[in-house]
Enzyme design. Sequence first.
Site, PDB file in Angstrom:
ATOM      1  N   ALA A  50      61.132  -0.945  56.591  1.00 24.68           N
ATOM      2  CA  ALA A  50      61.751   0.140  57.370  1.00 24.68           C
ATOM      3  C   ALA A  50      60.677   1.002  58.019  1.00 24.68           C
ATOM      4  O   ALA A  50      60.776   1.360  59.195  1.00 24.68           O
ATOM      5  CB  ALA A  50      62.654   0.981  56.466  1.00 24.68           C
ATOM      6  N   ASN A  78      58.771  -3.197  48.592  1.00 23.31           N
ATOM      7  CA  ASN A  78      59.655  -4.259  48.099  1.00 23.31           C
ATOM      8  C   ASN A  78      59.875  -5.328  49.152  1.00 23.31           C
ATOM      9  O   ASN A  78      60.233  -6.455  48.833  1.00 23.31           O
ATOM     10  CB  ASN A  78      61.025  -3.678  47.727  1.00 23.31           C
ATOM     11  N   GLY A  84      63.504 -12.592  51.902  1.00 22.23           N
ATOM     12  CA  GLY A  84      63.377 -12.595  53.362  1.00 22.23           C
ATOM     13  C   GLY A  84      64.629 -13.022  54.100  1.00 22.23           C
ATOM     14  O   GLY A  84      64.683 -12.949  55.322  1.00 22.23           O
ATOM     15  N   ARG A 318      77.138 -10.010  43.622  1.00 16.05           N
ATOM     16  CA  ARG A 318      76.007  -9.760  42.732  1.00 16.05           C
ATOM     17  C   ARG A 318      76.370  -8.842  41.563  1.00 16.05           C
ATOM     18  O   ARG A 318      75.830  -8.980  40.476  1.00 16.05           O
ATOM     19  CB  ARG A 318      74.844  -9.171  43.527  1.00 16.05           C
ATOM     20  N   ARG A 466      75.356  -4.491  47.312  1.00 14.48           N
ATOM     21  CA  ARG A 466      74.739  -4.985  48.545  1.00 14.48           C
ATOM     22  C   ARG A 466      74.879  -6.491  48.629  1.00 14.48           C
ATOM     23  O   ARG A 466      74.563  -7.214  47.685  1.00 14.48           O
ATOM     24  CB  ARG A 466      73.249  -4.614  48.608  1.00 14.48           C
TER      25      ARG A 466
HETATM   26  P1  ADP Z   1      62.212  -0.503  52.563  1.00 17.70           P
HETATM   27  O1  ADP Z   1      62.713  -1.863  52.210  1.00 17.70           O
HETATM   28  O2  ADP Z   1      63.276   0.518  52.614  1.00 17.70           O
HETATM   29  O3  ADP Z   1      61.296  -0.526  53.754  1.00 17.70           O
HETATM   30  P2  ADP Z   1      59.979  -0.772  50.763  1.00 17.70           P
HETATM   31  O4  ADP Z   1      60.047  -0.731  49.280  1.00 17.70           O
HETATM   32  O5  ADP Z   1      59.719  -2.094  51.385  1.00 17.70           O
HETATM   33  O6  ADP Z   1      61.303  -0.073  51.307  1.00 17.70           O
HETATM   34  O7  ADP Z   1      58.837   0.213  51.277  1.00 17.70           O
HETATM   35  C1  ADP Z   1      58.760   1.547  50.870  1.00 17.70           C
HETATM   36  C2  ADP Z   1      57.303   1.960  50.855  1.00 17.70           C
HETATM   37  O8  ADP Z   1      57.222   3.368  50.649  1.00 17.70           O
HETATM   38  C3  ADP Z   1      56.506   1.322  49.727  1.00 17.70           C
HETATM   39  O9  ADP Z   1      55.368   0.677  50.243  1.00 17.70           O
HETATM   40  C4  ADP Z   1      56.162   2.477  48.812  1.00 17.70           C
HETATM   41  O10 ADP Z   1      54.925   2.324  48.142  1.00 17.70           O
HETATM   42  C5  ADP Z   1      56.123   3.646  49.798  1.00 17.70           C
HETATM   43  N1  ADP Z   1      56.300   4.949  49.141  1.00 17.70           N
HETATM   44  C6  ADP Z   1      57.147   5.268  48.137  1.00 17.70           C
HETATM   45  N2  ADP Z   1      57.006   6.546  47.768  1.00 17.70           N
HETATM   46  C7  ADP Z   1      56.040   7.074  48.561  1.00 17.70           C
HETATM   47  C8  ADP Z   1      55.424   8.354  48.665  1.00 17.70           C
HETATM   48  N3  ADP Z   1      55.753   9.356  47.843  1.00 17.70           N
HETATM   49  N4  ADP Z   1      54.464   8.536  49.598  1.00 17.70           N
HETATM   50  C9  ADP Z   1      54.080   7.516  50.433  1.00 17.70           C
HETATM   51  N5  ADP Z   1      54.618   6.278  50.359  1.00 17.70           N
HETATM   52  C10 ADP Z   1      55.588   6.053  49.450  1.00 17.70           C
END
Ligand code: ADP
Length: 491
Positions: A50, A78, A84, A318, A466
């Site tokens: 995102a 994540n 994917g 799920r 989901r």
């Molecule tokens: P999405 O699927 O919604 O994009 P992800 O888990 O792939 O979510 O990505 C979220 C990212 O945000 C991760 O890389 C995580 O480490 C980062 N993140 C979480 N908390 C913080 C924070 N407090 N400050 C900066 N980055 C953060």
Amino acid sequence: MTKLSRRLFLSCAPTAAALTALGTLPVSAQAAEIKWDQTYNVVVIGAGGAGLSAAISAKEAGAKKVVILEKMMFAGGNTVRAGGGFNAAIKADYEKAGITDSPKLHAEQTLAAGDGRGDPVLVNQLTEKAPESVQWLKDHGVKFQDHIYQIYGGLYKRARNPLGPRGGAYIKALLEVCKKEDIPILYNTRVVEIIREKLLGGRVLGVKVEEKGGKTLYIRATNAVVAAAGGFAANDRLSGIHDPRMEKLGTTNHPGATGDVLMDLIDIGAGTRGLDYIQCIPGGVPGEKKSPNLFTHVDRFIFVNLNGHRFINEDARRDVLRDKMLDQPETIAWTIVDADGFEQQKNSKGPENEAALKEGTLKVGNDIADLAKKTNLPVDVLTKTIEEYNKAVDTKKDPMGRNPNVLVNKIAKAPFYAGRVTMKRHHTMGGVIINKDAQVIDRRGEIISGLYAAGEVTGGIHGTNRVGGNAMADIFTYGRIAGTNAAKNPA
Ligand code: ADP
């Protein structure tokens, strides 16, 4: 320490702090006193799917200076761990597969699978724009496999996988784009506070971050902050608040999925919904380092419990799968596929299964009796279970209630494979409330100006459950929307 006093100690010049303590300055003066260390047009929190798509979209929509703040030392969150599979009703793809589909059907199925708890406006936006998101990813260097399939928990043949390392394929391509577009990613930079003009009012101005060594910085966003910090399935305590079964399950998530930004958003008044809806998927049992994964293609595998019996139609939702598996002895199941099923998993799960084979956690049998011996399952029961399943494929009538469209492949060709799984927390469906433009909505239903959110940190799209393959659709669709709108939102 209250929020007010924490800000007093950490964020204000001494005079302002002293005055506020005396009650002579309004709370808003604290924000006004901040000395910003860096300024950008758009500040994106999180370098997952995102966040990367939001940052790129913001830049493409005209924001000159965009930054991504990432608390870990690497990007991907994540998303990089995800299978994917991406659900989108794309005409050329479903016509080629000889099926009918539409964004409307995708929306109806998504809402029904979430027990009507998803917001229809958000869901329709998602399913209508998901095909564009696939195209957008293609335009930004992602290549896709040329077929669609029904992913685990996906309920319909609508998912496509990227070529390359699954969720990592998206991240790899988008990181390249960030480099080309000159979008810096500040790693080891954790957002610890979102700064609003007033504690519970006014525009969002920027964020406070903590660098690895503990140094704090204030980062200003002239247009908007985009919260894309993912979910909280790696946080035992938060996960267990509404459903105590969840607390002890372990997680498939990366260690950074702790919900800290969700808490920051709540601190400044953001509304939330669905925080009690936590999705689980099968994952390795405790003690096994390398977990087999044989359950991606629903038409290929069955689950049996430790007594050798099937206990569910494997194409179930799920949440139904979660609850059934948690009711089985030791909450463990064996996933069983034959040689063709194993081959089919190779595309998406090859390296994992190779590692599990080496470690011996993935069992191989020359025939069913051999597999029963290796898995310690009762041979007579396992043989009967597989015979009955194969008969269901012939008759298209499954006593467990599997849909005929996934009763197409027998478990018949040697060698046979089995891997143990239990349930792991995988996705937190709840999060902050957004509208269809990805603006964050506060507890009273008002838009929080200068603040957008996208991806797993948001709630209200997936309802109670989901659908498999909808996470990729969600993060890239709302990531693009959030970034584009954030760029167009100067103070
Ligand atoms: P999405 O699927 O919604 O994009 P992800 O888990 O792939 O979510 O990505 C979220 C990212 O945000 C991760 O890389 C995580 O480490 C980062 N993140 C979480 N908390 C913080 C924070 N407090 N400050 C900066 N980055 C953060």
